[in-house]
Design a protein around this motif. Structure first.
Motif, mmCIF file in Angstrom:
data_model
loop_
_atom_site.group_PDB
_atom_site.id
_atom_site.type_symbol
_atom_site.label_atom_id
_atom_site.label_comp_id
_atom_site.label_asym_id
_atom_site.label_seq_id
_atom_site.Cartn_x
_atom_site.Cartn_y
_atom_site.Cartn_z
ATOM 1 N N ASP A 7 0.828 -1.192 0.000
ATOM 2 C CA ASP A 7 0.000 0.000 0.000
ATOM 3 C C ASP A 7 0.866 1.247 0.000
ATOM 4 O O ASP A 7 2.009 1.236 0.452
ATOM 5 C CB ASP A 7 -0.903 0.034 1.244
ATOM 6 C CG ASP A 7 -2.093 -0.892 1.080
ATOM 7 O OD1 ASP A 7 -2.411 -1.218 -0.071
ATOM 8 O OD2 ASP A 7 -2.673 -1.281 2.103
ATOM 9 N N PRO A 8 0.341 2.385 -0.481
ATOM 10 C CA PRO A 8 1.086 3.633 -0.467
ATOM 11 C C PRO A 8 1.284 4.159 0.945
ATOM 12 O O PRO A 8 0.720 3.653 1.905
ATOM 13 C CB PRO A 8 0.200 4.585 -1.290
ATOM 14 C CG PRO A 8 -1.160 3.989 -1.220
ATOM 15 C CD PRO A 8 -0.963 2.510 -1.108
ATOM 16 N N GLU A 9 2.097 5.204 1.050
ATOM 17 C CA GLU A 9 2.346 5.843 2.342
ATOM 18 C C GLU A 9 1.048 6.364 2.944
ATOM 19 O O GLU A 9 0.092 6.648 2.223
ATOM 20 C CB GLU A 9 3.330 7.021 2.158
ATOM 21 C CG GLU A 9 4.745 6.592 1.812
ATOM 22 C CD GLU A 9 5.402 5.837 2.939
ATOM 23 O OE1 GLU A 9 5.196 6.203 4.118
ATOM 24 O OE2 GLU A 9 6.111 4.864 2.660
ATOM 25 N N PRO A 10 0.969 6.541 4.256
ATOM 26 C CA PRO A 10 -0.243 7.050 4.892
ATOM 27 C C PRO A 10 -0.624 8.419 4.365
ATOM 28 O O PRO A 10 0.194 9.136 3.791
ATOM 29 C CB PRO A 10 0.155 7.113 6.377
ATOM 30 C CG PRO A 10 1.267 6.128 6.514
ATOM 31 C CD PRO A 10 2.007 6.159 5.221
ATOM 32 N N LEU A 11 -1.882 8.771 4.604
ATOM 33 C CA LEU A 11 -2.406 10.055 4.144
ATOM 34 C C LEU A 11 -1.551 11.213 4.625
ATOM 35 O O LEU A 11 -1.182 11.301 5.787
ATOM 36 C CB LEU A 11 -3.824 10.269 4.684
ATOM 37 C CG LEU A 11 -4.937 9.416 4.090
ATOM 38 C CD1 LEU A 11 -6.240 9.784 4.754
ATOM 39 C CD2 LEU A 11 -5.031 9.618 2.606
ATOM 40 N N GLY A 12 -1.288 12.126 3.687
ATOM 41 C CA GLY A 12 -0.663 13.374 4.063
ATOM 42 C C GLY A 12 0.769 13.247 4.524
ATOM 43 O O GLY A 12 1.333 14.167 5.102
ATOM 44 N N ASP A 81 -12.173 17.905 -6.695
ATOM 45 C CA ASP A 81 -11.271 17.219 -7.619
ATOM 46 C C ASP A 81 -10.429 16.219 -6.827
ATOM 47 O O ASP A 81 -9.472 16.595 -6.146
ATOM 48 C CB ASP A 81 -10.390 18.250 -8.322
ATOM 49 C CG ASP A 81 -9.566 17.650 -9.449
ATOM 50 O OD1 ASP A 81 -9.656 16.428 -9.670
ATOM 51 O OD2 ASP A 81 -8.824 18.407 -10.107
ATOM 52 N N LEU A 82 -10.780 14.950 -6.925
ATOM 53 C CA LEU A 82 -10.109 13.893 -6.165
ATOM 54 C C LEU A 82 -8.948 13.335 -6.974
ATOM 55 O O LEU A 82 -9.140 12.858 -8.095
ATOM 56 C CB LEU A 82 -11.112 12.806 -5.807
ATOM 57 C CG LEU A 82 -12.235 13.336 -4.899
ATOM 58 C CD1 LEU A 82 -13.571 12.755 -5.302
ATOM 59 C CD2 LEU A 82 -11.929 13.054 -3.446
ATOM 60 N N GLY A 83 -7.736 13.433 -6.412
ATOM 61 C CA GLY A 83 -6.552 13.083 -7.165
ATOM 62 C C GLY A 83 -6.148 14.219 -8.080
ATOM 63 O O GLY A 83 -5.889 14.033 -9.263
ATOM 64 N N ILE A 84 -6.069 15.420 -7.509
ATOM 65 C CA ILE A 84 -5.840 16.633 -8.311
ATOM 66 C C ILE A 84 -4.501 16.617 -9.022
ATOM 67 O O ILE A 84 -4.344 17.176 -10.098
ATOM 68 C CB ILE A 84 -5.985 17.898 -7.434
ATOM 69 C CG1 ILE A 84 -6.013 19.157 -8.303
ATOM 70 C CG2 ILE A 84 -4.906 17.961 -6.366
ATOM 71 C CD1 ILE A 84 -6.383 20.423 -7.550
ATOM 72 N N VAL A 108 -8.022 17.200 -3.755
ATOM 73 C CA VAL A 108 -7.661 16.217 -2.742
ATOM 74 C C VAL A 108 -6.589 15.301 -3.322
ATOM 75 O O VAL A 108 -6.712 14.849 -4.462
ATOM 76 C CB VAL A 108 -8.883 15.376 -2.314
ATOM 77 C CG1 VAL A 108 -8.488 14.346 -1.254
ATOM 78 C CG2 VAL A 108 -10.009 16.272 -1.811
ATOM 79 N N ASP A 109 -5.544 15.030 -2.528
ATOM 80 C CA ASP A 109 -4.505 14.114 -2.994
ATOM 81 C C ASP A 109 -3.770 13.538 -1.799
ATOM 82 O O ASP A 109 -3.768 14.152 -0.716
ATOM 83 C CB ASP A 109 -3.515 14.826 -3.923
ATOM 84 C CG ASP A 109 -3.023 13.919 -5.045
ATOM 85 O OD1 ASP A 109 -2.334 12.920 -4.731
ATOM 86 O OD2 ASP A 109 -3.316 14.199 -6.218
ATOM 87 N N ASN A 110 -3.149 12.374 -1.997
ATOM 88 C CA ASN A 110 -2.335 11.791 -0.934
ATOM 89 C C ASN A 110 -0.874 11.668 -1.334
ATOM 90 O O ASN A 110 -0.085 11.038 -0.629
ATOM 91 C CB ASN A 110 -2.880 10.418 -0.508
ATOM 92 C CG ASN A 110 -2.726 9.360 -1.585
ATOM 93 O OD1 ASN A 110 -2.476 9.664 -2.750
ATOM 94 N ND2 ASN A 110 -2.890 8.103 -1.211
ATOM 95 N N THR A 131 -8.101 25.082 -3.296
ATOM 96 C CA THR A 131 -7.742 24.681 -1.942
ATOM 97 C C THR A 131 -7.405 23.199 -1.999
ATOM 98 O O THR A 131 -8.228 22.387 -2.418
ATOM 99 C CB THR A 131 -8.932 24.901 -0.986
ATOM 100 O OG1 THR A 131 -9.237 26.297 -0.950
ATOM 101 C CG2 THR A 131 -8.596 24.414 0.417
ATOM 102 N N ILE A 132 -6.186 22.841 -1.610
ATOM 103 C CA ILE A 132 -5.748 21.453 -1.720
ATOM 104 C C ILE A 132 -5.550 20.870 -0.332
ATOM 105 O O ILE A 132 -4.882 21.467 0.520
ATOM 106 C CB ILE A 132 -4.461 21.342 -2.557
ATOM 107 C CG1 ILE A 132 -4.704 21.902 -3.961
ATOM 108 C CG2 ILE A 132 -3.998 19.887 -2.632
ATOM 109 C CD1 ILE A 132 -3.500 21.878 -4.859
ATOM 110 N N VAL A 133 -6.145 19.701 -0.104
ATOM 111 C CA VAL A 133 -6.087 19.053 1.203
ATOM 112 C C VAL A 133 -5.600 17.615 1.032
ATOM 113 O O VAL A 133 -5.724 17.014 -0.033
ATOM 114 C CB VAL A 133 -7.469 19.062 1.898
ATOM 115 C CG1 VAL A 133 -7.984 20.483 2.065
ATOM 116 C CG2 VAL A 133 -8.478 18.215 1.127
ATOM 117 N N ALA A 134 -5.048 17.075 2.113
ATOM 118 C CA ALA A 134 -4.631 15.674 2.131
ATOM 119 C C ALA A 134 -5.857 14.783 2.260
ATOM 120 O O ALA A 134 -6.753 15.047 3.071
ATOM 121 C CB ALA A 134 -3.680 15.423 3.308
ATOM 122 N N GLY A 135 -5.906 13.761 1.463
ATOM 123 C CA GLY A 135 -7.030 12.835 1.530
ATOM 124 C C GLY A 135 -6.841 11.697 0.560
ATOM 125 O O GLY A 135 -5.969 11.731 -0.310
#
Length: 272
Positions: A7-12, A81-84, A108-110, A131-135
């Motif tokens: 799995d990828p690294e944890p969120l954010g 926008d999920l996976g911006i 939103v991006d991780n 506005t870009i947030v971790a998710g």
């Protein structure tokens, strides 16, 4: 089709490892962006040996641009926008704001590189536009409960939910269909889902070879048939022309000969 890698690294997470290719940086390279490392370029070039992934990126970005422009012109002014990803011409934010300068966009991006870029340009609308947030789309409740998301978007009014070239990085065991339902259940009537996804329907051998390249990056991949992709739109009303190859979704002068051989399905659907 799924590839079994960690799995990828944890969120954010703040860890940026330039020696491990990531989809966001590979995509930046394919689109002519500047945010990528030698590992990303090597992965992209390896994928190009199997199939024209640069054309996949171009066709996908053109679909995103056409879909967002259409929605903005018809009055939608809120976009999730999920996976911006990393900045590149024709982004959702750039397109929406060119039509509606008052549009509200949350990305939103991780990917740590995406988040680091957003932090570096926070408060500068000329550079960010969103506005870009971790998710992570695999945990939609966390996105929907994020105070920054709630503070920027009014969920009592229609929202365009963008899942463009994202869900082929969400394997079935992570319940992508449940994630889409959760997101669409949370938005008001009049909202829309914009979605694109890689398919193996046209070139199964090339897709398998490309999936192996991505398996060496930070995510697993899942390639779906047109029927499986159509299921993401269950309960929604398709916007003409429905689920089609991306080159067939309201084509314009930027669609090139041969784009109908690019294995990406997509569509737009309305929540009533």
């Amino acid at each position: 089709m799924e590839d079994d890698v960690p799995d990828p690294e944890p969120l954010g997470g703040d860890l940026i490892d330039p020696t491990v290719a990531t989809p966001a940086r590979i995509y930046s390279y394919l689109l002519g962006g500047k945010d990528h490392s030698p590992a990303d370029r090597a992965a992209a070039e390896k994928a190009l040996e199997a199939m024209p992934v640069r054309d996949f990126a171009r066709v996908n970005r053109a679909f995103l641009t056409r879909a967002v422009r259409h929605l903005a012109e018809t009055g939608l002014d809120q976009f999730l926008d999920l996976g911006i990803g990393l900045p590149a011409p024709g982004s959702a934010a750039e397109t929406a704001l060119s039509v509606r300068p008052d549009a509200r966009i949350v990305g939103v991006d991780n990917d740590p590189t995406v988040l680091a870029h957003a932090r570096a340009h926070r408060g500068d609308p000329e550079l960010s536009g969103a506005t870009i947030v971790a998710g992570d789309v695999r945990r939609p409740a966390e996105i929907l409960g994020n105070p920054e998301v709630r503070g920027r978007l009014d969920f009592d009014r229609p929202v365009a939910v963008l899942l463009v070239a994202v869900l082929h990085f969400v394997v079935d065991e992570d319940d992508p269909y449940g994630a889409v339902r959760t997101l669409m259940d949370a938005v008001a009537p009049g909202s829309v889902l914009v979605l694109s996804q890689v398919t193996a329907d046209l070139d199964p051998e090339g897709i398998r070879a490309t999936a192996k390249t991505y398996a060496r990056s930070s995510v697993r991949t899942a390639v779906r048939s047109s029927k499986e992709i159509a299921a993401f739109f269950d309960g929604l009303e398709p916007v003409d022309p429905g689920l089609v190859l991306l080159s067939q979704w309201r084509p314009d002068q930027h669609v090139l000969a041969g784009d109908d051989r690019i294995g990406l399905y997509g569509g737009v659907a309305l929540k009533r």
